[in-house]
Design a protein around this motif. Structure first.
Motif, short mmCIF file in Angstrom:
data_model
loop_
_atom_site.label_atom_id
_atom_site.label_comp_id
_atom_site.label_asym_id
_atom_site.label_seq_id
_atom_site.Cartn_x
_atom_site.Cartn_y
_atom_site.Cartn_z
N GLU A 48 0.83 -1.42 -0.08
CA GLU A 48 -0.07 0.11 -0.12
C GLU A 48 0.78 1.21 -0.09
O GLU A 48 0.58 2.29 -0.64
CB GLU A 48 -0.81 0.13 1.21
CG GLU A 48 -2.05 1.04 1.31
CD GLU A 48 -2.99 1.10 2.53
OE1 GLU A 48 -3.74 1.93 2.75
OE2 GLU A 48 -3.00 -0.02 3.04
N GLU A 89 -5.77 0.52 4.81
CA GLU A 89 -6.69 -0.80 4.50
C GLU A 89 -6.78 -1.82 5.32
O GLU A 89 -7.89 -2.39 5.31
CB GLU A 89 -6.48 -1.04 2.90
CG GLU A 89 -6.82 0.42 1.94
CD GLU A 89 -8.20 0.71 2.28
OE1 GLU A 89 -9.06 0.07 2.41
OE2 GLU A 89 -8.25 1.95 2.24
N ASP A 92 -7.84 -2.80 11.20
CA ASP A 92 -9.06 -2.00 11.52
C ASP A 92 -8.98 -1.05 12.68
O ASP A 92 -9.90 0.05 12.77
CB ASP A 92 -10.25 -3.01 11.89
CG ASP A 92 -10.33 -3.81 10.62
OD1 ASP A 92 -9.32 -4.52 10.17
OD2 ASP A 92 -11.46 -4.08 10.14
N ASN A 129 -8.41 5.22 11.56
CA ASN A 129 -8.91 3.94 12.11
C ASN A 129 -8.80 4.40 13.60
O ASN A 129 -8.70 3.30 14.47
CB ASN A 129 -8.07 2.80 11.63
CG ASN A 129 -8.40 2.59 10.25
OD1 ASN A 129 -9.57 2.70 9.61
ND2 ASN A 129 -7.49 1.97 9.64
N ARG A 157 -15.18 4.99 9.10
CA ARG A 157 -15.98 3.54 8.69
C ARG A 157 -16.81 2.98 10.03
O ARG A 157 -16.22 3.22 11.09
CB ARG A 157 -15.07 2.40 8.39
CG ARG A 157 -14.36 2.59 6.93
CD ARG A 157 -15.23 2.22 5.83
NE ARG A 157 -14.59 2.20 4.55
CZ ARG A 157 -14.21 3.32 3.90
NH1 ARG A 157 -14.52 4.57 4.25
NH2 ARG A 157 -13.45 3.28 2.76
N PHE A 227 -7.73 -8.02 -4.47
CA PHE A 227 -7.27 -7.86 -3.66
C PHE A 227 -6.08 -8.55 -3.09
O PHE A 227 -4.84 -7.86 -2.97
CB PHE A 227 -8.10 -7.61 -2.34
CG PHE A 227 -7.44 -7.30 -1.12
CD1 PHE A 227 -7.16 -6.12 -0.26
CD2 PHE A 227 -7.43 -8.56 -0.05
CE1 PHE A 227 -6.79 -5.85 0.70
CE2 PHE A 227 -6.70 -8.48 1.10
CZ PHE A 227 -6.35 -7.12 1.81
#
Length: 338
Positions: A48, A89, A92, A129, A157, A227
């Motif tokens: 990433e 990504e 979490d 996050n 999120r 992914f």
């Protein structure tokens, strides 16, 4: 007086000392464990981040470790920014690692240290996050106001969760009636199918083979197959190995007709199960393998007195059909203004 140190390698901080501090930190999640953070940094989030400079900061007072800021610098969203290791990504929940009693002064001193020691290489902070319950949110807002920096906070999120109290029937009783019947019906249909349906928790006797089995099921989803490019496969393998080697991996499979038809990869940590990823064999959709395995997982959680199943990020409909209730992770973007 707090002494801050900038580290250029994870080996400069003792893993046990890190994890011991985490146990009493404002946010104790598997994504902040030393072994997870090290594995993430080694692979840069599965590719990433191709351009990133480690900014790993520890803080000691009277030689005792009181805080860790696991950070890196990269160009992101129009500025040279400090981001939390694990962004964005596949991790979490992220945060600083510090006890509540030390939190406010640790952050104030950290920002002073970063401004004086890494002064020419960053112009802002972009932290994703952060749990909506984290005191880091209020502290960053207060520090930004005091320093005259531009501050922006937003919900990033939802993180749906199911609270559990030890009884599977009690849990089902809290699920909407139609969905409760659906869960029971699908479990019963699988059990009575005559196809030797069973589920089990992997003993990871052959670690690489079990990882292969999981990834094979995961990639049957077209989006997940995309992914799982090679750098991300290496990242996922490193995370799964690290979780297994340190005792918090929980990987379950569902079988039918002698084949593995579903997988559920979780972290068993702090007396709750954290649902990290899953996969199903598309040839067995008539058995609802994903629903059935998740039902068994929740039943196991109740029997083993886990207090919560955390679906983590994402608002997929099935999570709410199982009775999950939203909490959130946040993003805080700060721009340093002179």
């Amino acid at each position: 007086m707090i002494q801050y140190t900038l580290h250029k390698d994870f080996s400069e901080i003792n893993a046990q000392e890190w994890n011991d501090l985490l146990k009493n930190s404002v946010s104790d999640t598997p994504f902040l464990r030393y072994e997870y953070q090290q594995a993430w940094w080694e692979h840069r989030g599965g590719g990433e981040w191709t351009q990133a400079e480690l900014v790993l900061v520890s803080a000691r007072e009277d030689e005792k470790l009181i805080g860790i800021a696991p950070l890196f610098i990269s160009e992101y969203d129009g500025q040279s920014a400090l981001l939390l290791i694990g962004s964005i990504e596949i991790s979490d929940y992220l945060d600083l690692i510090v006890r509540m009693d030390d939190h406010a002064r640790f952050i104030a001193g950290l920002l002073d240290f970063l401004a004086s020691s890494v002064t020419d290489t960053w112009r802002g902070i972009d932290w994703y996050n952060l749990p909506d319950s984290s005191p880091t949110l209020a502290a960053l807002k207060a520090e930004s106001t005091q320093r005259g920096w531009t501050h922006h906070e937003e919900m990033y999120r939802p993180t749906p969760r199911i609270t559990l109290n030890g009884e599977f029937d009690e849990y089902l009783g809290r699920v909407e009636k139609k969905q409760r019947h659906e869960i029971r019906r699908k479990m019963r249909r699988a059990e009575e199918s005559g196809r030797d349906v069973r589920w089990f928790i992997s003993d990871m006797a052959d670690v690489e083979a079990e990882i292969d089995a999981f990834l094979g099921l995961m990639e049957q989803d077209q989006n997940k197959a995309g992914f799982l490019h090679e750098p991300m496969r290496a990242q996922m393998r490193a995370i799964i190995r690290a979780a297994h080697e340190n005792g918090w991996l929980w990987l379950a499979f569902l079988e039918a007709d002698g084949q593995r038809i579903a997988a559920n990869l979780n972290f068993d940590y702090n007396n709750k199960l954290w649902g990290y990823n899953a996969g199903v064999n598309r040839a067995f959709m008539d058995l609802s393998p994903g629903w059935v395995l998740l039902s068994y997982v929740l039943q196991w959680c109740c029997e083993k007195k886990r207090t919560e199943f955390d679906f983590m990020r994402g608002d997929e409909e099935y999570k709410y059909r199982f009775g999950a209730v939203n909490q959130y992770v946040m993003r805080v973007k700060i721009t340093v203004t002179s």
